[in-house]
Design a protein around this motif. Sequence first.
Motif, PDB file in Angstrom:
ATOM      1  N   PHE A   1      46.309  34.388  19.361  1.00 49.69           N
ATOM      2  CA  PHE A   1      45.598  33.345  20.118  1.00 49.69           C
ATOM      3  C   PHE A   1      45.076  33.876  21.449  1.00 49.69           C
ATOM      4  O   PHE A   1      45.187  33.241  22.480  1.00 49.69           O
ATOM      5  CB  PHE A   1      46.447  32.074  20.300  1.00 49.69           C
ATOM      6  N   TYR A   2      44.503  35.094  21.353  1.00 49.33           N
ATOM      7  CA  TYR A   2      43.957  35.731  22.544  1.00 49.33           C
ATOM      8  C   TYR A   2      42.542  36.222  22.275  1.00 49.33           C
ATOM      9  O   TYR A   2      42.236  36.610  21.148  1.00 49.33           O
ATOM     10  CB  TYR A   2      44.801  36.955  22.913  1.00 49.33           C
ATOM     11  N   VAL A   3      41.723  36.230  23.329  1.00 53.03           N
ATOM     12  CA  VAL A   3      40.473  36.983  23.261  1.00 53.03           C
ATOM     13  C   VAL A   3      40.530  38.013  24.383  1.00 53.03           C
ATOM     14  O   VAL A   3      41.262  37.851  25.359  1.00 53.03           O
ATOM     15  CB  VAL A   3      39.215  36.084  23.356  1.00 53.03           C
ATOM     16  N   PHE A   4      39.753  39.086  24.200  1.00 50.75           N
ATOM     17  CA  PHE A   4      39.923  40.247  25.067  1.00 50.75           C
ATOM     18  C   PHE A   4      38.557  40.726  25.556  1.00 50.75           C
ATOM     19  O   PHE A   4      38.036  41.735  25.093  1.00 50.75           O
ATOM     20  CB  PHE A   4      40.650  41.327  24.262  1.00 50.75           C
ATOM     21  N   PRO A   5      37.957  39.948  26.485  1.00 53.38           N
ATOM     22  CA  PRO A   5      36.600  40.286  26.919  1.00 53.38           C
ATOM     23  C   PRO A   5      36.521  41.549  27.776  1.00 53.38           C
ATOM     24  O   PRO A   5      37.416  41.820  28.575  1.00 53.38           O
ATOM     25  CB  PRO A   5      36.197  39.059  27.749  1.00 53.38           C
ATOM     26  N   ASN A   6      35.419  42.262  27.584  1.00 52.66           N
ATOM     27  CA  ASN A   6      35.087  43.411  28.430  1.00 52.66           C
ATOM     28  C   ASN A   6      34.357  42.855  29.659  1.00 52.66           C
ATOM     29  O   ASN A   6      33.314  42.217  29.531  1.00 52.66           O
ATOM     30  CB  ASN A   6      34.163  44.351  27.645  1.00 52.66           C
ATOM     31  N   VAL A   7      34.923  43.091  30.828  1.00 54.81           N
ATOM     32  CA  VAL A   7      34.373  42.499  32.051  1.00 54.81           C
ATOM     33  C   VAL A   7      33.693  43.542  32.944  1.00 54.81           C
ATOM     34  O   VAL A   7      33.472  43.293  34.133  1.00 54.81           O
ATOM     35  CB  VAL A   7      35.479  41.733  32.844  1.00 54.81           C
ATOM     36  N   SER A   8      33.332  44.711  32.373  1.00 51.42           N
ATOM     37  CA  SER A   8      32.743  45.788  33.186  1.00 51.42           C
ATOM     38  C   SER A   8      31.532  45.326  33.969  1.00 51.42           C
ATOM     39  O   SER A   8      31.376  45.664  35.155  1.00 51.42           O
ATOM     40  CB  SER A   8      32.276  46.954  32.318  1.00 51.42           C
ATOM     41  N   GLY A   9      30.649  44.564  33.295  1.00 58.62           N
ATOM     42  CA  GLY A   9      29.409  44.148  33.948  1.00 58.62           C
ATOM     43  C   GLY A   9      29.686  43.262  35.151  1.00 58.62           C
ATOM     44  O   GLY A   9      28.994  43.354  36.188  1.00 58.62           O
ATOM     45  N   VAL A  10      30.681  42.416  35.041  1.00 56.16           N
ATOM     46  CA  VAL A  10      31.038  41.531  36.158  1.00 56.16           C
ATOM     47  C   VAL A  10      31.631  42.368  37.300  1.00 56.16           C
ATOM     48  O   VAL A  10      31.281  42.178  38.476  1.00 56.16           O
ATOM     49  CB  VAL A  10      32.042  40.449  35.697  1.00 56.16           C
ATOM     50  N   LEU A  11      32.482  43.313  36.949  1.00 55.54           N
ATOM     51  CA  LEU A  11      33.098  44.157  37.985  1.00 55.54           C
ATOM     52  C   LEU A  11      32.013  44.927  38.740  1.00 55.54           C
ATOM     53  O   LEU A  11      32.059  45.072  39.961  1.00 55.54           O
ATOM     54  CB  LEU A  11      34.115  45.117  37.360  1.00 55.54           C
ATOM     55  N   GLU A  12      31.041  45.388  37.978  1.00 51.62           N
ATOM     56  CA  GLU A  12      29.901  46.103  38.568  1.00 51.62           C
ATOM     57  C   GLU A  12      29.198  45.207  39.583  1.00 51.62           C
ATOM     58  O   GLU A  12      28.989  45.585  40.742  1.00 51.62           O
ATOM     59  CB  GLU A  12      28.960  46.467  37.409  1.00 51.62           C
ATOM     60  N   ARG A  13      28.842  43.987  39.120  1.00 53.80           N
ATOM     61  CA  ARG A  13      28.078  43.086  39.983  1.00 53.80           C
ATOM     62  C   ARG A  13      28.869  42.699  41.237  1.00 53.80           C
ATOM     63  O   ARG A  13      28.337  42.579  42.328  1.00 53.80           O
ATOM     64  CB  ARG A  13      27.690  41.826  39.211  1.00 53.80           C
ATOM     65  N   LEU A  14      30.176  42.526  41.074  1.00 51.28           N
ATOM     66  CA  LEU A  14      30.997  42.104  42.215  1.00 51.28           C
ATOM     67  C   LEU A  14      31.308  43.262  43.164  1.00 51.28           C
ATOM     68  O   LEU A  14      31.937  43.058  44.202  1.00 51.28           O
ATOM     69  CB  LEU A  14      32.303  41.480  41.725  1.00 51.28           C
ATOM     70  N   GLY A  15      30.924  44.459  42.755  1.00 54.15           N
ATOM     71  CA  GLY A  15      31.222  45.619  43.607  1.00 54.15           C
ATOM     72  C   GLY A  15      32.688  46.024  43.516  1.00 54.15           C
ATOM     73  O   GLY A  15      33.229  46.694  44.413  1.00 54.15           O
ATOM     74  N   ALA A  16      33.344  45.638  42.420  1.00 53.07           N
ATOM     75  CA  ALA A  16      34.790  45.867  42.315  1.00 53.07           C
ATOM     76  C   ALA A  16      35.146  47.347  42.236  1.00 53.07           C
ATOM     77  O   ALA A  16      36.204  47.755  42.738  1.00 53.07           O
ATOM     78  CB  ALA A  16      35.333  45.140  41.088  1.00 53.07           C
ATOM     79  N   PHE A  17      34.259  48.137  41.636  1.00 51.88           N
ATOM     80  CA  PHE A  17      34.614  49.562  41.493  1.00 51.88           C
ATOM     81  C   PHE A  17      34.669  50.234  42.865  1.00 51.88           C
ATOM     82  O   PHE A  17      35.603  50.970  43.176  1.00 51.88           O
ATOM     83  CB  PHE A  17      33.630  50.267  40.559  1.00 51.88           C
ATOM     84  N   GLU A  18      33.657  49.937  43.708  1.00 54.87           N
ATOM     85  CA  GLU A  18      33.643  50.545  45.052  1.00 54.87           C
ATOM     86  C   GLU A  18      34.814  50.007  45.876  1.00 54.87           C
ATOM     87  O   GLU A  18      35.508  50.765  46.556  1.00 54.87           O
ATOM     88  CB  GLU A  18      32.346  50.235  45.813  1.00 54.87           C
ATOM     89  N   LEU A  19      35.006  48.708  45.817  1.00 56.31           N
ATOM     90  CA  LEU A  19      36.094  48.124  46.611  1.00 56.31           C
ATOM     91  C   LEU A  19      37.442  48.705  46.178  1.00 56.31           C
ATOM     92  O   LEU A  19      38.289  49.036  47.005  1.00 56.31           O
ATOM     93  CB  LEU A  19      36.104  46.598  46.479  1.00 56.31           C
ATOM     94  N   PHE A  20      37.613  48.849  44.865  1.00 57.83           N
ATOM     95  CA  PHE A  20      38.881  49.396  44.359  1.00 57.83           C
ATOM     96  C   PHE A  20      39.079  50.822  44.879  1.00 57.83           C
ATOM     97  O   PHE A  20      40.166  51.169  45.357  1.00 57.83           O
ATOM     98  CB  PHE A  20      38.884  49.373  42.828  1.00 57.83           C
ATOM     99  N   ALA A  21      37.995  51.600  44.805  1.00 58.26           N
ATOM    100  CA  ALA A  21      38.098  53.006  45.233  1.00 58.26           C
ATOM    101  C   ALA A  21      38.438  53.122  46.715  1.00 58.26           C
ATOM    102  O   ALA A  21      38.998  54.133  47.154  1.00 58.26           O
ATOM    103  CB  ALA A  21      36.781  53.730  44.929  1.00 58.26           C
ATOM    104  N   SER A  22      38.126  52.080  47.495  1.00 55.45           N
ATOM    105  CA  SER A  22      38.380  52.162  48.942  1.00 55.45           C
ATOM    106  C   SER A  22      39.809  51.729  49.299  1.00 55.45           C
ATOM    107  O   SER A  22      40.214  51.804  50.457  1.00 55.45           O
ATOM    108  CB  SER A  22      37.380  51.265  49.696  1.00 55.45           C
ATOM    109  N   LEU A  23      40.572  51.297  48.312  1.00 51.62           N
ATOM    110  CA  LEU A  23      41.929  50.804  48.603  1.00 51.62           C
ATOM    111  C   LEU A  23      42.916  51.960  48.725  1.00 51.62           C
ATOM    112  O   LEU A  23      42.703  53.034  48.153  1.00 51.62           O
ATOM    113  CB  LEU A  23      42.385  49.851  47.487  1.00 51.62           C
ATOM    114  N   PRO A  24      44.006  51.744  49.451  1.00 55.34           N
ATOM    115  CA  PRO A  24      44.991  52.831  49.593  1.00 55.34           C
ATOM    116  C   PRO A  24      45.675  53.165  48.269  1.00 55.34           C
ATOM    117  O   PRO A  24      45.778  52.304  47.380  1.00 55.34           O
ATOM    118  CB  PRO A  24      46.007  52.254  50.596  1.00 55.34           C
ATOM    119  N   GLU A  25      46.159  54.383  48.196  1.00 57.07           N
ATOM    120  CA  GLU A  25      46.788  54.882  46.961  1.00 57.07           C
ATOM    121  C   GLU A  25      47.935  54.012  46.467  1.00 57.07           C
ATOM    122  O   GLU A  25      48.098  53.806  45.262  1.00 57.07           O
ATOM    123  CB  GLU A  25      47.321  56.305  47.241  1.00 57.07           C
ATOM    124  N   GLU A  26      48.708  53.494  47.432  1.00 55.69           N
ATOM    125  CA  GLU A  26      49.869  52.702  46.953  1.00 55.69           C
ATOM    126  C   GLU A  26      49.414  51.419  46.238  1.00 55.69           C
ATOM    127  O   GLU A  26      50.156  50.857  45.442  1.00 55.69           O
ATOM    128  CB  GLU A  26      50.885  52.411  48.069  1.00 55.69           C
TER     129      GLU A  26
END
Length: 438
Positions: free
Chosen positions: A333-358
């Motif tokens: 009873f699960y669906v498993f969407p790929n959210v890459s496009g949303v992460l891209e639009r929200l700038g999540a990849f850059e924001l994630f990369a700027s976070l501290p290692e911990e």
Amino acid sequence: MIFGSRPLLTGRVGVLGTEEAFALGSLITDVEAESGRVIRCNLGQPDFPLPAHIAEAVIAAIRAGKTTYCDPQGLPEVRTAIATKVGADRGLDLDPERVVVFAGGRPPIGFAQHAYVEEGDEVIYPSPGYPLFESFIRYVGGVPVPLRLREESGFNFTGADLAGLITPRTKLIYLNFPSNPTGGVAGPAQLAEIAEVILERTGSEVRVYSDEAYEAIVFDGAAHTSIASLPGMEARTVIASGASKTYSWTGGRVGWGVYPSRDEALVHRRLNINYFASIPPYNQLGVLTALQSPDSPPAIAAMVEAFQRRRDMVVAALNAIDGITCQNPLGAFYVFPNVSGVLERLGAFELFASLPEEVTARSSPATLLQLFLLYRYRVASMDRRSFGVLGSDGEHYLRVSVATGDEDLAEAMRRIGRAASDVAGFGDFVASRRRLTL
Ligand SMILES: Cc1ncc(COP(=O)(O)O)c(C=O)c1O
């Protein structure tokens, strides 16, 4: 006199993993206290009540005084009923002495590692997959070998994919169809390929653990097939299932395993004695009714029909959101969407990369989206990382459970749609550092 100082806790417990679904509960409580009801699309349990005929059987058993210790392997009549039902559904003739009843579907997962895996032995398991396959492996000194399920191949894998991971140290192979979290179901042809590889490449001391917890929840007329039904596989396979999903009874804590031999069942009986003594007999008697009553199949059918209807709605709604692609699962009873496009639009990849290692060591871009949805849009979901950490880098998915009412699901889809283009809100959420890891 005090002798030298040693750590309080063992290294062993330090490597024990977890199931993040349980972590989410307290976060949801916090959000609800602050800003109102959260729509729960994170749930790994059906949102239906325990069918009344089963509840009555449990109550009657308690009234009849079935409240004591009992056979640590499971009540004999319950083991017989399990052997009969599991066998009939799979075309097998099963000996009740090969059946062990557990406190739910979880214990036999780790017990299989206790029973079969020596230090340095390799354990193959699906990833993304149910987190407890991975979480226990290092605890027993085993070596985790994730079997990657790729979206391009419908979250399935081929015999060749499996063959590439088998080595002389392979000892245990987990399979899980219908799958948590992808909803993938293996058909007979795929299972035949897998079985062929196992029979050709591994010795008789290698076990397949076939987790069939979602066996009753399949859609579009698909049928559940167990790998144990294929020629030569019964002697290699632990068939595991339980009452939690089929009978909407996660609190009953009754699961079972059918082992290739009586000796293996006895080892698991002994593990039960050490950990639990025995499983509450009144709940086992509820399971006896569940397995045998003519009232059970219609109750299951009504639940599956609701899950299928909601799956149709949710898959369509998610695919309509720019930046999300979602496959159509055939079970669970699960669906498993790929959210890459949303992460891209929200700038999540850059924001994630700027976070501290911990933070980044315990999080992912999809985790940030999961937490953003929870804290800012009051929709709870699960991130890809919660379904096997190893090899999850670069995979951008959420698990959305349809075990939530239709109206709530429709509203959750609207909220996800709005969140998907809330670039400013996402940036603000990450900057707030409110919560960036599970
Ligand atoms: C694949 C799988 N196996 C086993 C279980 C364990 O179920 P339980 O311990 O509640 O019976 C779950 C629960 O989510 C699951 O998803």
